[in-house]
Every structure is written in structure tokens, then in C-alpha cells.
Design an enzyme around this catalytic site. Structure first.
Site, short mmCIF file in Angstrom:
data_model
loop_
_atom_site.label_atom_id
_atom_site.label_comp_id
_atom_site.label_asym_id
_atom_site.label_seq_id
_atom_site.Cartn_x
_atom_site.Cartn_y
_atom_site.Cartn_z
N LEU A 1 57.42 -1.68 78.04
CA LEU A 1 58.71 -2.01 78.65
C LEU A 1 58.48 -2.55 80.05
O LEU A 1 57.63 -2.02 80.79
CB LEU A 1 59.61 -0.78 78.73
CG LEU A 1 60.54 -0.46 77.54
CD1 LEU A 1 61.29 0.84 77.80
CD2 LEU A 1 61.51 -1.59 77.29
N ASP A 2 59.23 -3.57 80.44
CA ASP A 2 59.15 -4.09 81.81
C ASP A 2 59.55 -3.01 82.81
O ASP A 2 60.34 -2.10 82.47
CB ASP A 2 60.06 -5.30 81.98
CG ASP A 2 59.59 -6.50 81.18
OD1 ASP A 2 58.38 -6.62 80.93
OD2 ASP A 2 60.45 -7.32 80.80
N PRO A 3 59.05 -3.07 84.04
CA PRO A 3 59.38 -2.04 85.05
C PRO A 3 60.88 -1.85 85.26
O PRO A 3 61.34 -0.72 85.44
CB PRO A 3 58.70 -2.57 86.31
CG PRO A 3 57.55 -3.37 85.81
CD PRO A 3 58.04 -4.03 84.55
N ALA B 1 63.24 -2.34 83.11
CA ALA B 1 63.93 -1.89 81.89
C ALA B 1 63.85 -0.37 81.78
O ALA B 1 62.92 0.26 82.29
CB ALA B 1 63.30 -2.55 80.67
N ARG C 1 64.19 -11.24 77.63
CA ARG C 1 64.26 -12.15 78.79
C ARG C 1 64.25 -13.61 78.33
O ARG C 1 64.93 -14.47 78.91
CB ARG C 1 63.09 -11.90 79.73
CG ARG C 1 63.22 -10.67 80.60
CD ARG C 1 62.06 -10.56 81.57
NE ARG C 1 60.82 -10.18 80.91
CZ ARG C 1 59.61 -10.58 81.28
NH1 ARG C 1 59.48 -11.43 82.29
NH2 ARG C 1 58.54 -10.18 80.64
#
Length: 303
Positions: A37-39, A41, A174
Site C-alpha cells: 500500500l502507498d504511504p 493509503a 492512482r
């Protein structure tokens, strides 16, 4: 301690940050995760503990998200973490146009991942290449988006769309935000992302880091058993004698199996009493079809 943890990842933590913290909390180095997961998110981050790290490859690949997309804005990272590249009000954009464009983002689609992503090109992460200023052509990939539902719409100069997305592994939300903006002849960027489901885990049953710490202090934490998240795999139950042989790496002939199957997909292997032994698979060597062990989870002495 062997099993899984359904972690609710906090904002501004990388997936690696979560693993590092869990290693300290659980006092073990054997920690792994499924689906980075992106930071920025939040939401479901499946965690494997101990011997369960070997089972990560067999988890479901389906995922679901709740995402918020802002139109009229684009950034270097396709979310608010990056620098703004373009910003142009689009007050005339309405929900009817968005609904029409969204139809093209369901099913099997081609997608170019964001330049700031963990995908490797020539052995290097895209985000490392982007940060170094090196230009690189990002190859497109085929992804599956099984469903998109509109949750909310906020009109204005920079209207925002909230959607629920169900998709397969490797899908970048994204990129959907960016490409949806392009399809509407404007810009689009992701402003918020919550992963609501991943690999058989859901947000409703997840634990925050604080909740986990509290359970550990009360000696109340129990890892999720492999069976609870591997139930999508076909199951074969072995007699005590066959279970011991299988755990020792011996090959089992199909005619010895009480539940014969023709599947060549990974199989859950159990004792007749229901104890999970590991992952097996039917293979076809020159000598004939056999059941082999891919992952032995339980020691043969306990089978």
C-alpha cells in the site's frame, strides 16, 4: 507464532514501516505482507507471521478500494503526495459525463502504472528511477476491474468523485484517477484511498497497530489460522499414515487419496481430523500422477 494478521495500515506508514514495527511488537523477524500500500493509503494490509510467510503466494489476488478522485489537477505521483503539474478548474464537469467515461474502466483493461511505483524495470524500481530524474518508458499491463460503484459526487471548480472499486492484483487506482481525468479531457488525481478488501481479508475485521498492542498486552492476540484465508483452494484430507508420509516429503499416488481430484492447482492438505498440513499439488512425472508437497506447514511428528 504462525498465522496471519489483518492489519489496518495507518496513514503515512509505508508497508515496510508496518513490517518493521510488527517485528518489534511480535518479537519475530519472520514477518511478510501481501499487496503493498502507498504511504498515504490506509486499510487492509495482510500480514503473515512465522511459517505463514511461505503461504503468502497462495492467498487470493482480489482487492477492493474506496477512492476519492479530484478533477482538474494532476501531480507527479498521480496523488496528493507529489508536486502539482497542472491545475485548471472544470466547473462544467458533471456526474453524467463521469458515469459515461467510467464504463471504459471496467473489465479487462490496459493500464500504464504510475512512474512513482514499486514496479521494476531493468532490475530497478520505477520510483528510484523517477527520483534520480532518469526518463524511462513504463510498459502497459493488463489488469482486471470487476466493478466500479459511485459512492459520492461533489461538484465545483475541482469536483471530486468517490467510488468503490473491486479489482485484481496489480491494479493501480492512482492510474485509474489519472486516466479517468484524461478521458474527460481534463486532469485527475487521487486524493484518498482506503483498501477495504485484500487477499481474503476485509476492513471490518482488521486491527489497528494500537488495537494489536492492546491485545498483546492482555495476552489476547491470536493469529488468523491459514484455513480461514485459504478456503478458496480445494481441500484433500489424508489418513494419519498418509499425512505422516506426505509431511516427510514422500509422494502419494492418487488412488491412495480418499478425495480424488483432477485439479492441478495448489491444494490445501489436511489430516482427517482437520489439522492443516500445508500446500500440495498433483503433478504428472513419467511414472504417473502423484501428490507432492509444495509447502509443509506442520512437522511430521505432529501430523
Amino acid at each position: 507464532m504462525d498465522g496471519f494478521l489483518n492489519l489496518n495500515k495507518p496513514m503515512d506508514f509505508t508497508s515496510h514501516d508496518c513490517v518493521a514495527k510488527l517485528r518489534r511488537l511480535l518479537n519475530t523477524r519472520r514477518i511478510g505482507h501481501a499487496g503493498t500500500l502507498d504511504p498515504t493509503a490506509t486499510g487492509v494490509l495482510p500480514i503473515a507471521i512465522g511459517r505463514a510467510t511461505r503461504l503468502l503466494q497462495f492467498l487470493r489476488s482480489d482487492k477492493a478500494y474506496r477512492a476519492t478522485i479530484r478533477f482538474g489537477v494532476t501531480t507527479t505521483t498521480d496523488d496528493l503526495e507529489g508536486e502539482i503539474l497542472n491545475q485548471q478548474p472544470v466547473p462544467d464537469l458533471d456526474l453524467a459525463k463521469v458515469k459515461t467515461a467510467l464504463k471504459h474502466f471496467q473489465g479487462t483493461i490496459q493500464q500504464v502504472p504510475p512512474i512513482y511505483s514499486a514496479i521494476q524495470v531493468d532490475g530497478k524500481r520505477l520510483y528510484d528511477l523517477a527520483r534520480s530524474g532518469k526518463a524511462v518508458e513504463v510498459p502497459s499491463r493488463t489488469v482486471e476491474v470487476s466493478d466500479i460503484k459511485i459512492v459520492g459526487w461533489q461538484p465545483g471548480d475541482f469536483p471530486e468523485l468517490e467510488i468503490d472499486i473491486a479489482c485484481g492484483g496489480g491494479t493501480y487506482i492512482r492510474a485509474i484517477a489519472r486516466d479517468l481525468g484524461i478521458a474527460l479531457h481534463t486532469f485527475g488525481t487521487l486524493t484518498n484511498l482506503i483498501r477495504t478488501k485484500s487477499s481474503g481479508f476485509d476492513l471490518e475485521n482488521s486491527l489497528t497497530l494500537d488495537q494489536l498492542e492492546e491485545q498483546l498486552q492482555q495476552n489476547a492476540f491470536r493469529p488468523i489460522l491459514p484455513d480461514e484465508v485459504l478456503d478458496h483452494l480445494e481441500e484433500i484430507a489424508l489418513s494419519p499414515i498418509l499425512a505422516k508420509r506426505w509431511c516427510q516429503g514422500q509422494r502419494i499416488a492418487p488412488y491412495d487419496l480418499p478425495d480424488f481430484t483432477t485439479s492441478r492447482a495448489p491444494l490445501r492438505i489436511h489430516t482427517e481430523a482437520g489439522t492443516f498440513l500445508g500446500i500440495g499439488q498433483l503433478t504428472d512425472p513419467p511414472t504417473g500422477t502423484i501428490l507432492t508437497a509444495r509447502i509443509v506447514f506442520l512437522d511430521s511428528a505432529k501430523a
